[in-house]
Design a protein around this motif. Structure first.
Motif, mmCIF file in Angstrom:
data_model
loop_
_atom_site.group_PDB
_atom_site.id
_atom_site.type_symbol
_atom_site.label_atom_id
_atom_site.label_comp_id
_atom_site.label_asym_id
_atom_site.label_seq_id
_atom_site.Cartn_x
_atom_site.Cartn_y
_atom_site.Cartn_z
ATOM 1 N N ALA A 14 0.450 -6.649 -0.900
ATOM 2 C CA ALA A 14 1.264 -5.963 -1.949
ATOM 3 C C ALA A 14 1.763 -4.965 -1.680
ATOM 4 O O ALA A 14 1.342 -4.079 -2.015
ATOM 5 C CB ALA A 14 0.743 -7.315 -3.492
ATOM 6 N N GLY A 15 3.176 -5.103 -1.684
ATOM 7 C CA GLY A 15 3.682 -3.789 -1.830
ATOM 8 C C GLY A 15 4.413 -3.148 -0.187
ATOM 9 O O GLY A 15 5.303 -2.547 -0.396
ATOM 10 N N SER A 17 5.381 -3.991 3.641
ATOM 11 C CA SER A 17 6.797 -4.651 4.547
ATOM 12 C C SER A 17 6.616 -5.171 5.528
ATOM 13 O O SER A 17 5.528 -5.820 6.211
ATOM 14 C CB SER A 17 7.748 -3.539 4.846
ATOM 15 O OG SER A 17 8.043 -2.953 3.575
ATOM 16 N N ARG A 66 15.199 -6.354 -2.513
ATOM 17 C CA ARG A 66 13.818 -6.405 -1.274
ATOM 18 C C ARG A 66 14.194 -6.687 -0.259
ATOM 19 O O ARG A 66 13.515 -5.807 0.443
ATOM 20 C CB ARG A 66 12.830 -6.860 -2.268
ATOM 21 C CG ARG A 66 12.627 -6.070 -3.622
ATOM 22 C CD ARG A 66 10.996 -7.180 -4.374
ATOM 23 N NE ARG A 66 11.266 -8.289 -4.344
ATOM 24 C CZ ARG A 66 10.386 -9.315 -3.934
ATOM 25 N NH1 ARG A 66 9.130 -9.010 -2.924
ATOM 26 N NH2 ARG A 66 10.782 -10.814 -3.693
ATOM 27 N N ASN A 83 10.605 -5.637 1.628
ATOM 28 C CA ASN A 83 10.170 -4.185 1.849
ATOM 29 C C ASN A 83 9.347 -5.067 0.190
ATOM 30 O O ASN A 83 10.037 -5.980 -0.550
ATOM 31 C CB ASN A 83 10.732 -3.487 1.250
ATOM 32 C CG ASN A 83 11.672 -2.762 2.501
ATOM 33 O OD1 ASN A 83 10.681 -3.141 4.030
ATOM 34 N ND2 ASN A 83 12.621 -2.240 2.401
ATOM 35 N N ASN A 84 8.540 -4.112 -0.660
ATOM 36 C CA ASN A 84 8.005 -4.587 -0.895
ATOM 37 C C ASN A 84 7.455 -5.907 -1.911
ATOM 38 O O ASN A 84 7.881 -6.870 -2.941
ATOM 39 C CB ASN A 84 8.519 -3.860 -2.436
ATOM 40 C CG ASN A 84 8.126 -4.171 -4.126
ATOM 41 O OD1 ASN A 84 7.039 -3.749 -4.002
ATOM 42 N ND2 ASN A 84 8.754 -3.619 -5.357
ATOM 43 N N LYS A 86 5.574 -9.130 -2.436
ATOM 44 C CA LYS A 86 5.059 -9.121 -3.715
ATOM 45 C C LYS A 86 3.963 -10.863 -2.776
ATOM 46 O O LYS A 86 4.912 -11.673 -2.200
ATOM 47 C CB LYS A 86 5.624 -10.468 -4.702
ATOM 48 C CG LYS A 86 6.368 -9.517 -5.136
ATOM 49 C CD LYS A 86 7.222 -9.750 -6.182
ATOM 50 C CE LYS A 86 8.271 -8.368 -6.479
ATOM 51 N NZ LYS A 86 9.296 -8.608 -7.961
ATOM 52 N N SER A 121 -2.834 -10.113 -2.251
ATOM 53 C CA SER A 121 -2.631 -9.193 -3.896
ATOM 54 C C SER A 121 -4.070 -8.570 -4.316
ATOM 55 O O SER A 121 -4.374 -8.153 -3.316
ATOM 56 C CB SER A 121 -2.396 -10.133 -4.978
ATOM 57 O OG SER A 121 -3.385 -10.890 -5.425
#
Length: 121
Positions: A14-15, A17, A66, A83-84, A86, A121
């Motif tokens: 998570a976070g 790319s 994103r 990107n970013n 989740k 996550s």
């Protein structure tokens, strides 16, 4: 025979790319829209982003800010920069192109085989 082949999926935290690519091959006269859909387990296939030949774009609300879709018309290729990421972005991502091929009288939608994106996550 037209083929769309995706690449670039994988496992990411998570976070992080990822950049997906999708190249269309075959006897192609023109391509109108190209885009990306995704399908999570047990859910329907939903639009992520679409880009027209001239470069205008449309994004799902979940992708805005994103994800960035782009294309290389000379190479019949569409990209999705994510990107970013989740955990809820985890899905199989499918590319498509609205393509006019030899012997056809109009454009048809062609789909790739899908590439798995898993966000931990």
């Amino acid at each position: 025979q037209v083929q769309l082949v995706e690449s670039g999926g994988g496992l990411v935290q998570a976070g992080g790319s990822l950049r997906l690519s999708c190249a269309a091959s075959g006897i192609i006269f023109s391509i109108h829209d190209m885009g990306w859909y995704r399908q999570a387990p047990g859910k329907q296939r939903d639009l992520v982003a679409v880009i027209a030949t001239g470069g205008s774009t449309n994004y799902a609300d979940s992708a805005k800010g994103r994800f960035t879709i782009s294309r290389d018309n000379a190479k019949n290729t569409v990209f999705l920069q994510m990107n970013n990421l989740k955990s809820e972005d985890t899905a199989v991502y499918y590319c498509y192109g609205n393509i006019l091929t030899q012997w056809a009288t109009r454009h048809h939608d062609y789909w790739g085989q899908g590439t798995q994106v898993t966000v931990s996550s």
